[in-house]
Write an enzyme that holds these catalytic residues in place. Structure first.
Site, PDB file in Angstrom:
ATOM      1  N   ARG A 140       0.853  -1.194   0.000  1.00 31.76           N
ATOM      2  CA  ARG A 140       0.000   0.000   0.000  1.00 31.76           C
ATOM      3  C   ARG A 140       0.885   1.240   0.000  1.00 31.76           C
ATOM      4  O   ARG A 140       2.098   1.155   0.120  1.00 31.76           O
ATOM      5  CB  ARG A 140      -0.907   0.004   1.241  1.00 31.76           C
ATOM      6  CG  ARG A 140      -0.184  -0.416   2.514  1.00 31.76           C
ATOM      7  CD  ARG A 140      -0.812   0.088   3.764  1.00 31.76           C
ATOM      8  NE  ARG A 140      -0.745   1.521   3.865  1.00 31.76           N
ATOM      9  CZ  ARG A 140       0.354   2.185   4.234  1.00 31.76           C
ATOM     10  NH1 ARG A 140       1.477   1.543   4.503  1.00 31.76           N
ATOM     11  NH2 ARG A 140       0.344   3.494   4.300  1.00 31.76           N
ATOM     12  N   GLY A 141       0.241   2.398  -0.095  1.00 29.99           N
ATOM     13  CA  GLY A 141       0.960   3.657  -0.139  1.00 29.99           C
ATOM     14  C   GLY A 141       1.204   4.077  -1.578  1.00 29.99           C
ATOM     15  O   GLY A 141       1.694   3.299  -2.393  1.00 29.99           O
ATOM     16  N   ALA A 142       0.855   5.323  -1.899  1.00 31.72           N
ATOM     17  CA  ALA A 142       0.844   5.763  -3.295  1.00 31.72           C
ATOM     18  C   ALA A 142       2.138   5.496  -4.058  1.00 31.72           C
ATOM     19  O   ALA A 142       2.112   4.855  -5.117  1.00 31.72           O
ATOM     20  CB  ALA A 142       0.472   7.249  -3.363  1.00 31.72           C
ATOM     21  N   ARG A 192      -6.921  -0.304  -7.205  1.00 33.26           N
ATOM     22  CA  ARG A 192      -7.299   0.738  -6.240  1.00 33.26           C
ATOM     23  C   ARG A 192      -7.464   2.040  -7.013  1.00 33.26           C
ATOM     24  O   ARG A 192      -6.477   2.588  -7.522  1.00 33.26           O
ATOM     25  CB  ARG A 192      -6.268   0.888  -5.118  1.00 33.26           C
ATOM     26  CG  ARG A 192      -6.133  -0.352  -4.246  1.00 33.26           C
ATOM     27  CD  ARG A 192      -5.478  -0.048  -2.906  1.00 33.26           C
ATOM     28  NE  ARG A 192      -6.374   0.700  -2.035  1.00 33.26           N
ATOM     29  CZ  ARG A 192      -5.975   1.296  -0.893  1.00 33.26           C
ATOM     30  NH1 ARG A 192      -4.710   1.233  -0.528  1.00 33.26           N
ATOM     31  NH2 ARG A 192      -6.837   1.933  -0.139  1.00 33.26           N
ATOM     32  N   GLN A 243      -3.174   1.940  10.403  1.00 31.03           N
ATOM     33  CA  GLN A 243      -1.874   2.053   9.743  1.00 31.03           C
ATOM     34  C   GLN A 243      -0.896   2.892  10.560  1.00 31.03           C
ATOM     35  O   GLN A 243       0.312   2.685  10.483  1.00 31.03           O
ATOM     36  CB  GLN A 243      -2.027   2.663   8.347  1.00 31.03           C
ATOM     37  CG  GLN A 243      -2.734   1.767   7.344  1.00 31.03           C
ATOM     38  CD  GLN A 243      -4.199   2.109   7.205  1.00 31.03           C
ATOM     39  OE1 GLN A 243      -4.834   2.592   8.146  1.00 31.03           O
ATOM     40  NE2 GLN A 243      -4.753   1.870   6.040  1.00 31.03           N
ATOM     41  N   ASP A 249      -2.518  10.450  -1.846  1.00 30.08           N
ATOM     42  CA  ASP A 249      -2.727   9.399  -2.833  1.00 30.08           C
ATOM     43  C   ASP A 249      -3.070   9.973  -4.201  1.00 30.08           C
ATOM     44  O   ASP A 249      -2.849   9.327  -5.216  1.00 30.08           O
ATOM     45  CB  ASP A 249      -3.842   8.455  -2.371  1.00 30.08           C
ATOM     46  CG  ASP A 249      -3.355   7.535  -1.266  1.00 30.08           C
ATOM     47  OD1 ASP A 249      -2.994   6.391  -1.582  1.00 30.08           O
ATOM     48  OD2 ASP A 249      -3.309   7.961  -0.104  1.00 30.08           O
ATOM     49  N   ASN A 262      -6.221  11.902   0.639  1.00 27.12           N
ATOM     50  CA  ASN A 262      -5.331  11.130   1.503  1.00 27.12           C
ATOM     51  C   ASN A 262      -6.192  10.277   2.426  1.00 27.12           C
ATOM     52  O   ASN A 262      -7.421  10.360   2.425  1.00 27.12           O
ATOM     53  CB  ASN A 262      -4.421  12.062   2.306  1.00 27.12           C
ATOM     54  CG  ASN A 262      -3.290  11.310   2.986  1.00 27.12           C
ATOM     55  OD1 ASN A 262      -2.531  10.599   2.343  1.00 27.12           O
ATOM     56  ND2 ASN A 262      -3.186  11.443   4.307  1.00 27.12           N
ATOM     57  N   LYS A 263      -5.530   9.444   3.215  1.00 26.31           N
ATOM     58  CA  LYS A 263      -6.250   8.521   4.092  1.00 26.31           C
ATOM     59  C   LYS A 263      -7.336   9.251   4.874  1.00 26.31           C
ATOM     60  O   LYS A 263      -7.128  10.342   5.394  1.00 26.31           O
ATOM     61  CB  LYS A 263      -5.273   7.860   5.058  1.00 26.31           C
ATOM     62  CG  LYS A 263      -5.886   6.853   6.011  1.00 26.31           C
ATOM     63  CD  LYS A 263      -6.626   5.737   5.285  1.00 26.31           C
ATOM     64  CE  LYS A 263      -5.725   4.975   4.340  1.00 26.31           C
ATOM     65  NZ  LYS A 263      -6.482   3.948   3.573  1.00 26.31           N
TER      66      LYS A 263
END
Length: 383
Positions: free
Chosen positions: A64-66, A98, A212, A253, A263-264
């Protein structure tokens, strides 16, 4: 197809397992991921032998993570090519895994374009597969370099806004080496401040519902020796009110052309709190996260995830790979509906600055962002 095996250091000490790596055992090339759903209890590697396994790893947040999703997407195309699968089909499947993270589709496109160009030129499938792998490796290296440059620019900005050091930084979700080819985005800035002796405290939002922050950012902070404190997301307001936050640092993201930042989920409330309390709200992201094709925040597709992530409390070390609803501990009555967007969108007027490897945009406007992208594009063409 995926398999997994655990690695741990002597006496249970953590090892330095990279978040992603390409490997070529005798049975054929594979993409190896550090399974982030198992952290911090276990450091387990997930081995993907085809694009479908990687897609599942992306959807389950094993990777995960852009920035890292972009790297993974590129390697996924290379894996399909090296294994003799349909590259276009694999690319389409990967790109759609995603929808909010623009880097994923960008990485997939870069490797696929390299594959197609070589195939059109030479007609050699093997050389085309090598070209795709070369593109993935180049993207991986570029992201590592970008991470270091963002850290330098971000620390310089912090020192400009908050002279004297002793920074108390609040962060959300996870933005360290687990999401990057290097040391991360926002976390890399905090890490640079720590190494320079100018970080007083890293405040870590737990980041519900998948934790996270608690599982991953605290894990990385502990490994690097930072002074950090974990807090529940809804305790951030009292922290601001007590005057304990000097700056908020988050990743992104997707950044729309007007400077809106996806973002999250939970990032937008922090921006509102920061504005009310006159605290800088800083976004740190590589320029690849800026999407000129997305005009504004309302145009960003926000991923909606399963309600079970909210109605059940996942136990990473106990859950099965690919575990779905019913694999966690229930925390709500059976049949409860849950609203579970993976991201929220912060409008540009609430963002103090966007820090990229190519420069800092502040104030955040569509014109300033476009100028930075144009400048970076020009520099790349003349390099």
């Amino acid at each position: 197809m995926a398999d997994q095996y655990a690695h741990s250091g002597e006496d249970g000490k953590p090892t330095d397992i990279p978040a992603i790596r390409w490997d070529e055992p005798p049975e054929g090339p594979v993409l190896v991921l550090l399974d982030q759903t198992k952290l911090p209890a276990e450091e387990v590697e997930l081995v993907c032998t085809d694009a479908s396994a990687l897609v599942e790893a992306i959807r389950s947040l094993s990777v995960r993570g852009a920035p890292l999703l972009g790297i993974a997407g590129a390697y996924g195309v290379a894996l399909a090519a090296a294994r003799g699968f349909d590259v276009d089909a694999a690319a389409d499947e990967l790109a759609g895994a995603r929808p909010t993270a623009v880097n994923l589709a960008l990485g997939v496109r870069r490797a696929r374009d390299a594959y197609r160009a070589e195939l059109a030129g030479s007609g050699d499938v093997g050389r085309a597969a090598s070209a795709a792998l070369g593109a993935a490796r180049a993207l991986h290296a570029e992201d590592a370099e970008a991470s270091g440059r963002m850290a330098e620019r971000g620390l310089a900005l912090l020192d400009e806004l908050l002279p004297g050091g002793g920074h108390r930084i609040l962060t959300h979700c996870n933005t360290g080496a687990l999401v990057s080819g290097g040391e991360g985005t926002a976390f890399a800035v905090a890490l640079a401040a720590h190494r320079a002796g100018r970080l007083r405290r890293l405040w870590v939002d737990e980041t519900r519902p998948l934790l996270q922050g608690a599982r991953l950012t605290a894990y990385e902070a502990a490994r690097t020796g930072m002074a950090y404190t974990l807090l529940t997301d809804n305790a951030a307001g009292s922290l601001f009110a007590a005057g304990e936050v000097d700056a908020v640092l988050i990743g992104a993201d997707r950044i729309a052309a007007d400077g809106s930042v996806a973002n999250k989920v939970g990032s937008y409330p922090l921006a509102v709190l920061a504005r009310y309390h006159h605290v800088p709200f800083i976004v740190v992201a590589p320029l690849t996260t800026v999407d000129p094709a997305t005009p504004d925040g309302a145009s960003i597709e926000v991923e909606q995830r399963a309600g079970s992530e909210v109605t059940e409390f996942a136990v990473p070390q106990a859950s099965a790979v690919g575990g779905g609803p019913g694999s966690g501990i229930p925390v709500a009555p059976l049949g409860t509906q849950a609203y579970n967007p993976a991201f929220d969108v912060t409008p540009p007027e609430l963002v103090t600055a966007i820090v990229t490897e190519e420069g800092v945009v502040s104030p955040v406007t569509a014109e300033a962002l476009a100028a930075l992208c144009a400048k970076a594009g020009s520099s790349a063409r003349t390099a």
